[in-house]
Design a protein around this motif. Structure first.
Motif, PDB file in Angstrom:
ATOM      1  N   VAL A 190      39.863 -16.519 -17.111  1.00 16.95           N
ATOM      2  CA  VAL A 190      39.134 -17.263 -16.073  1.00 16.95           C
ATOM      3  C   VAL A 190      39.774 -17.116 -14.696  1.00 16.95           C
ATOM      4  O   VAL A 190      39.215 -17.611 -13.708  1.00 16.95           O
ATOM      5  N   ASN A 191      40.912 -16.438 -14.621  1.00 19.17           N
ATOM      6  CA  ASN A 191      41.619 -16.288 -13.349  1.00 19.17           C
ATOM      7  C   ASN A 191      40.726 -15.615 -12.298  1.00 19.17           C
ATOM      8  O   ASN A 191      40.058 -14.620 -12.574  1.00 19.17           O
ATOM      9  N   GLY A 192      40.705 -16.184 -11.105  1.00 21.22           N
ATOM     10  CA  GLY A 192      39.890 -15.627 -10.034  1.00 21.22           C
ATOM     11  C   GLY A 192      38.508 -16.229  -9.934  1.00 21.22           C
ATOM     12  O   GLY A 192      37.752 -15.922  -9.001  1.00 21.22           O
ATOM     13  N   CYS A 193      38.160 -17.110 -10.871  1.00 16.41           N
ATOM     14  CA  CYS A 193      36.861 -17.780 -10.830  1.00 16.41           C
ATOM     15  C   CYS A 193      36.977 -19.113 -10.099  1.00 16.41           C
ATOM     16  O   CYS A 193      38.059 -19.675  -9.962  1.00 16.41           O
ATOM     17  N   ASP A 194      35.848 -19.613  -9.648  1.00 20.69           N
ATOM     18  CA  ASP A 194      35.788 -20.891  -8.952  1.00 20.69           C
ATOM     19  C   ASP A 194      35.282 -22.007  -9.856  1.00 20.69           C
ATOM     20  O   ASP A 194      35.492 -23.186  -9.564  1.00 20.69           O
ATOM     21  N   ALA A 195      34.605 -21.640 -10.927  1.00 16.47           N
ATOM     22  CA  ALA A 195      34.007 -22.635 -11.819  1.00 16.47           C
ATOM     23  C   ALA A 195      33.969 -22.094 -13.239  1.00 16.47           C
ATOM     24  O   ALA A 195      33.924 -20.876 -13.463  1.00 16.47           O
TER      25      ALA A 195
END
Length: 214
Positions: free
Chosen positions: A64-69
């Motif tokens: 999930v790294n680099g995601c906002d949600a």
């Protein structure tokens, strides 16, 4: 907003991935369990990662790294035992919350189950499922994440109507998977859904209207 859909190969997940892919304001990353699933998504131009909810928190955090949600639509499925439900729907969900914290992902939308917050209204035949959803939701509410918990009624595969009813407590009824996916999509950046939870069934109000009036 870059949105990671956990459970992207599920029936709701697939529809949400497509909505996000077609969106002009969001990007999507699909988290799935197998290389074959990821490869099929990549062949369709979708950013896909492989991670197992029964694996480590670090593995999920990397995914999930680099995601906002994050949107959690994963589930063990109706053909597994109670042990698998607890490992995926409860512990896997909590791991994804811990991973979100590690990766700096603040927004989190949970697809739960109608009346999961109300023990008195649980379906006795799948009580273990409601236990998993109830406690995963509680952990999310106690976290530092900006959450929305959507508790849909019985899921159907009929064509969505884009008309729903949203409230804190609703009677047992159904809702299409398509309309659940569209409700998730609409709630992502709608501030009045932040840090709130609600039941969702088929109804008479357009999804965006129902969300804004809640």
């Amino acid at each position: 907003m870059k949105v990671c859909v956990i459970g992207a190969n599920g029936q709701i997940g697939k529809q949400l991935v497509q909505l996000l892919r077609e969106s002009e304001k969001h990007d999507v990353r699909a988290m799935v369990r197998s290389d074959e699933q990821a490869q099929a998504l990549r062949e369709n131009g979708i950013d896909a990662v492989v991670a197992n909810l029964e694996g480590t928190v670090a593995e999920i955090a990397e995914a999930v790294n680099g995601c906002d949600a994050i949107v959690f639509t994963a589930g063990s499925g109706g053909h597994t035992g109670a042990d698998k439900t607890l490992l995926v729907d409860l512990d896997g969900a909590v791991k994804s919350m811990e991973a979100a914290d590690i990766a700096g992902v603040n927004r989190y939308v949970m697809v739960s189950a109608l009346q999961a917050h109300n023990r008195e209204n649980w379906n006795e035949k799948i009580r273990h499922y409601y236990v998993a959803k109830h406690y995963a939701d509680k952990v999310l509410m106690d976290s530092n994440l900006t959450y929305t918990i959507i508790r849909p009624g019985g899921l159907t595969n009929e064509k969505g109507t884009e008309k729903v009813t949203i409230a804190e407590n609703l009677p047992r009824a159904t809702v299409t998977r398509e309309d659940v996916a569209k409700t998730v999509f609409a709630s992502l950046d709608l501030k009045n859904t932040f840090n709130r939870s609600f039941d969702l069934i088929q109804g008479e109000d357009e999804i965006k209207v129902a969300l804004k009036q809640f």
